[in-house]
Design a protein around this motif. Structure first.
Motif, short mmCIF file in Angstrom:
data_model
loop_
_atom_site.label_atom_id
_atom_site.label_comp_id
_atom_site.label_asym_id
_atom_site.label_seq_id
_atom_site.Cartn_x
_atom_site.Cartn_y
_atom_site.Cartn_z
N SER A 21 4.14 -37.26 -2.68
CA SER A 21 5.23 -36.80 -3.53
C SER A 21 6.31 -36.04 -2.78
O SER A 21 7.44 -35.94 -3.26
N ASN A 22 6.00 -35.51 -1.63
CA ASN A 22 6.98 -34.75 -0.85
C ASN A 22 7.25 -35.43 0.48
O ASN A 22 7.00 -34.88 1.55
N MET A 23 7.79 -36.64 0.38
CA MET A 23 8.09 -37.40 1.58
C MET A 23 9.11 -36.64 2.44
O MET A 23 9.92 -35.87 1.94
N ALA A 24 9.11 -36.90 3.75
CA ALA A 24 9.95 -36.13 4.66
C ALA A 24 11.44 -36.46 4.52
O ALA A 24 12.29 -35.60 4.70
N TYR A 25 11.75 -37.72 4.20
CA TYR A 25 13.15 -38.15 4.17
C TYR A 25 13.44 -38.90 2.87
O TYR A 25 12.62 -39.71 2.42
N TRP A 26 14.62 -38.62 2.31
CA TRP A 26 15.01 -39.20 1.02
C TRP A 26 16.43 -39.73 1.06
O TRP A 26 17.29 -39.15 1.73
N GLY A 27 16.69 -40.81 0.34
CA GLY A 27 18.04 -41.25 0.10
C GLY A 27 18.63 -40.51 -1.08
O GLY A 27 17.96 -39.68 -1.71
N ASN A 28 19.88 -40.81 -1.39
CA ASN A 28 20.56 -40.13 -2.50
C ASN A 28 20.34 -40.79 -3.85
O ASN A 28 20.70 -40.22 -4.88
N GLY A 29 19.75 -41.98 -3.84
CA GLY A 29 19.41 -42.62 -5.10
C GLY A 29 20.44 -43.64 -5.56
O GLY A 29 21.61 -43.58 -5.20
N THR A 30 19.95 -44.58 -6.37
CA THR A 30 20.83 -45.58 -6.99
C THR A 30 20.36 -45.76 -8.43
O THR A 30 19.16 -45.82 -8.70
N LEU A 31 21.32 -45.82 -9.37
CA LEU A 31 20.99 -45.83 -10.79
C LEU A 31 20.71 -47.25 -11.27
O LEU A 31 21.49 -48.18 -11.02
N VAL A 32 19.61 -47.39 -11.97
CA VAL A 32 19.26 -48.65 -12.64
C VAL A 32 19.23 -48.39 -14.14
O VAL A 32 18.52 -47.49 -14.60
N THR A 33 19.99 -49.17 -14.88
CA THR A 33 20.04 -49.03 -16.34
C THR A 33 19.62 -50.35 -16.96
O THR A 33 20.21 -51.40 -16.68
N VAL A 34 18.59 -50.30 -17.80
CA VAL A 34 18.10 -51.48 -18.49
C VAL A 34 18.37 -51.31 -19.98
O VAL A 34 17.77 -50.46 -20.64
N SER A 35 19.30 -52.10 -20.48
CA SER A 35 19.72 -51.93 -21.86
C SER A 35 20.33 -53.22 -22.38
O SER A 35 20.95 -53.97 -21.64
#
Length: 119
Positions: free
Chosen positions: A104-118
């Motif tokens: 759960s506490n990985m050393a490196y992270w990206g900023n994220g990308t939004l996925v919307t399912v609707s």
């Protein structure tokens, strides 16, 4: 300096598919653990899929059979192919890497990308 950049997010109807890609600088994707996490509005971040040692794949129960994680060392990318998407898959998806393992506490992270399912 390790940098992870996600792409491929967007809006899709229920039942549709999307492919997320994580591009890594340096040798991040040769680390022993790389994977995808997600955080839905009002909820805690949760693991989605892990690629361990380059060839062992692990999935959360909620995505098993629908999502596939894969890595390309030559391109230095990590992908998440998502099919049969559901509204509850709506979230910001993060790519992460760790020298030792997925957790759960990985050393490196990206900023994220939004996925919307609707619909």
């Amino acid at each position: 300096q390790v940098q992870l950049v996600e792409s491929g997010g967007g809006s899709v109807q229920p039942g549709g598919s999307l492919k997320l890609t994580c591009s890594a600088s340096g040798s991040a994707l040769t680390f022993h653990g790389s994977g995808w996490f997600r955080q839905a509005p009002g909820k805690e971040r949760e693991p989605v899929a892990c690629l361990r040692g380059g060839n062992e794949m692990y999935y959360s129960d909620s995505v098993k059979g629908r999502f596939t994680v894969s890595g390309d060392i030559t391109e230095n990318t990590l992908s998440l192919h998502m099919t049969s998407l559901r509204p509850e898959d709506t979230a910001v998806y993060y790519c992460a890497a760790d020298p030792f393992m997925c957790h759960s506490n990985m050393a490196y992270w990206g900023n994220g990308t939004l996925v919307t399912v609707s619909s």
